[in-house]
Design a protein around this motif. Structure first.
Motif, PDB file in Angstrom:
ATOM      1  N   VAL A   1       0.858  -1.180   0.000  1.00 15.29           N
ATOM      2  CA  VAL A   1       0.000   0.000   0.000  1.00 15.29           C
ATOM      3  C   VAL A   1       0.901   1.239   0.000  1.00 15.29           C
ATOM      4  O   VAL A   1       1.697   1.440   0.913  1.00 15.29           O
ATOM      5  N   MET A   2       0.754   2.074  -1.030  1.00 11.91           N
ATOM      6  CA  MET A   2       1.692   3.163  -1.259  1.00 11.91           C
ATOM      7  C   MET A   2       1.158   4.544  -0.890  1.00 11.91           C
ATOM      8  O   MET A   2       1.922   5.440  -0.558  1.00 11.91           O
ATOM      9  N   SER A   3      -0.154   4.741  -0.987  1.00  9.51           N
ATOM     10  CA  SER A   3      -0.699   6.102  -0.858  1.00  9.51           C
ATOM     11  C   SER A   3      -2.147   6.028  -0.404  1.00  9.51           C
ATOM     12  O   SER A   3      -2.831   5.013  -0.592  1.00  9.51           O
ATOM     13  N   LEU A   4      -2.630   7.152   0.182  1.00 12.14           N
ATOM     14  CA  LEU A   4      -4.006   7.178   0.680  1.00 12.14           C
ATOM     15  C   LEU A   4      -4.462   8.626   0.793  1.00 12.14           C
ATOM     16  O   LEU A   4      -3.667   9.516   1.108  1.00 12.14           O
ATOM     17  N   ALA A   5      -5.746   8.851   0.518  1.00 17.65           N
ATOM     18  CA  ALA A   5      -6.335  10.188   0.661  1.00 17.65           C
ATOM     19  C   ALA A   5      -7.793  10.067   1.067  1.00 17.65           C
ATOM     20  O   ALA A   5      -8.488   9.114   0.684  1.00 17.65           O
TER      21      ALA A   5
ATOM     22  N   GLN B   1       4.570   3.678   4.683  1.00 17.14           N
ATOM     23  CA  GLN B   1       4.691   4.522   3.507  1.00 17.14           C
ATOM     24  C   GLN B   1       4.126   5.924   3.721  1.00 17.14           C
ATOM     25  O   GLN B   1       4.430   6.839   2.951  1.00 17.14           O
ATOM     26  N   ALA B   2       3.304   6.088   4.738  1.00 14.32           N
ATOM     27  CA  ALA B   2       2.672   7.381   4.981  1.00 14.32           C
ATOM     28  C   ALA B   2       1.929   7.340   6.302  1.00 14.32           C
ATOM     29  O   ALA B   2       1.733   6.268   6.894  1.00 14.32           O
ATOM     30  N   LEU B   3       1.507   8.501   6.753  1.00 14.38           N
ATOM     31  CA  LEU B   3       0.608   8.641   7.899  1.00 14.38           C
ATOM     32  C   LEU B   3      -0.452   9.660   7.519  1.00 14.38           C
ATOM     33  O   LEU B   3      -0.136  10.809   7.240  1.00 14.38           O
ATOM     34  N   VAL B   4      -1.696   9.211   7.487  1.00 16.17           N
ATOM     35  CA  VAL B   4      -2.815  10.082   7.115  1.00 16.17           C
ATOM     36  C   VAL B   4      -3.812  10.087   8.267  1.00 16.17           C
ATOM     37  O   VAL B   4      -4.218   9.030   8.764  1.00 16.17           O
TER      38      VAL B   4
END
Length: 348
Positions: free
Chosen positions: A32-36, A341-344
């Motif tokens: 999982v690379m990205s999220l919005a 990969q990120a923190l949202v």
């Protein structure tokens, strides 16, 4: 607050229930690379994966369906690439109930949807920019990818896009036309954010400082036309992420390391968290061996609060980044081996 944590093997969703943090795993087995999150409908979440395309949830991450994989040559507007490396949903462009969605891929290409992901339009002029022939991701120099998409919080249709590596570019009309990178601007932006109370101000956390110390953190006060590099107090110059206090556009937290490359003993340089506020130099506020805090984030619902995430789990600061406490997440040894990969952040 709900934490969405994309990792190399699953999507983690952390939230508190009855005063205790719980972790749920979704899209297990996927990178999982990205999220919005849709700012007009917080239960609508988009998630990008490596080789498995784009996914959408309408219940805040509890269930998922694949979207965007309509064969591109049918004319129905699909996404022909399976590596979805960046997603953003505009808060100033809206059709019906949902915000306009922008998706970036590897190889570097951009797509736009005005109907919640049912159909997609490629923003083809993006790939025609003069600098495009120079874009290259060092570990895979034959290709590049879109790493960050930042829709303007104030100007409808203005979006900023960072390519890893090679350019930070922008459009003033929703991606129909593009302005190329500017001289002395960042070329390896990892995170780009704006603040609701600071029109035209951009905050860039970039890898530029790896080879040019002092260029890791860059700011623009004119919508990306010119850039400054306030680096006093920084001893690590390779930046991974940046977040700004929702209550104060001059209070900033970054994650910075000396290098992303393995050290001689095979380990990696421990990132540090730095904090800066108006008129003051950067001050190191956290660096603890083994925590590897790669990402920082803030949310409008919690002014004066920052979150951080690394290999060792999540952390929270309730005093605008001065001190940090570890979140009581059920963080297992297996999760410590996952590469976030990120923190949202989203509303719980």
């Amino acid at each position: 607050m709900k934490l969405y944590i994309p990792t190399m093997g699953k999507l983690l969703v952390a939230e508190q229930k009855d005063g205790k943090w719980q972790l749920a795993s979704h899209l297990v087995g996927m990178q999982v690379m990205s999220l919005a999150i849709d700012p007009f409908h917080s239960e609508r979440v988009y998630c990008g994966t490596y080789r498995r395309g784009l996914w959408r949830s309408d219940d805040a991450g509890r269930s998922w369906e694949p979207i965007g994989d309509v064969p591109f040559n049918t004319g129905q507007g699909g996404i022909p690439f399976g590596n979805i490396t960046a997603i953003a949903v505009s808060s100033t462009e809206r059709f019906g109930e949902h915000g306009v969605v922008y998706v970036g891929t590897e190889p570097s290409a951009l797509f736009r949807s005005q109907d919640g992901g049912a159909t997609w339009q490629e923003l083809s002029t993006f790939r025609e920019l003069p600098s495009a022939s120079t874009w290259s991701f060092p570990p895979k120099p034959a290709t590049s990818h879109v790493l960050c998409i930042t829709p303007d919080l104030h100007v409808a249709g203005r979006i900023f896009v960072a390519v890893e590596a090679g350019a930070l570019v922008h459009s003033l009309d929703g991606g129909a036309h593009w302005e190329d990178r500017v001289p002395n601007g960042p070329i390896d932006t990892h995170t780009l954010v704006m603040h609701p109370n600071a029109p035209d101000r951009l905050y860039s956390a970039a890898g530029d400082g790896l080879f040019t110390p002092g260029k890791g953190y860059q700011e623009s006060s004119d919508g990306g036309l010119t850039w400054q590099c306030p680096d006093e107090g920084l001893s690590e110059h390779y930046l991974r992420s940046v977040a700004v206090d929702p209550a104060d556009p001059d209070t900033i937290v970054i994650s910075a390391a000396t290098t992303p490359l393995p050290l001689p003993d095979g380990t990696f340089a421990e990132p540090a968290l730095y904090r800066k506020t108006r008129g003051e130099p950067w001050r190191k506020v956290w660096q603890v061996r083994g925590t590897m805090l790669l990402y920082v984030a803030s949310h409008a619902a919690e002014p004066g609060v920052f979150y951080a995430l690394g290999f060792g789990g999540g952390y929270r600061s309730s005093d605008a980044g001065l001190t940090w406490e570890q979140l009581a997440l059920p963080w297992s040894r297996e999760l410590a081996q996952q590469f976030p990969q990120a923190l949202v952040l989203g509303d719980d």
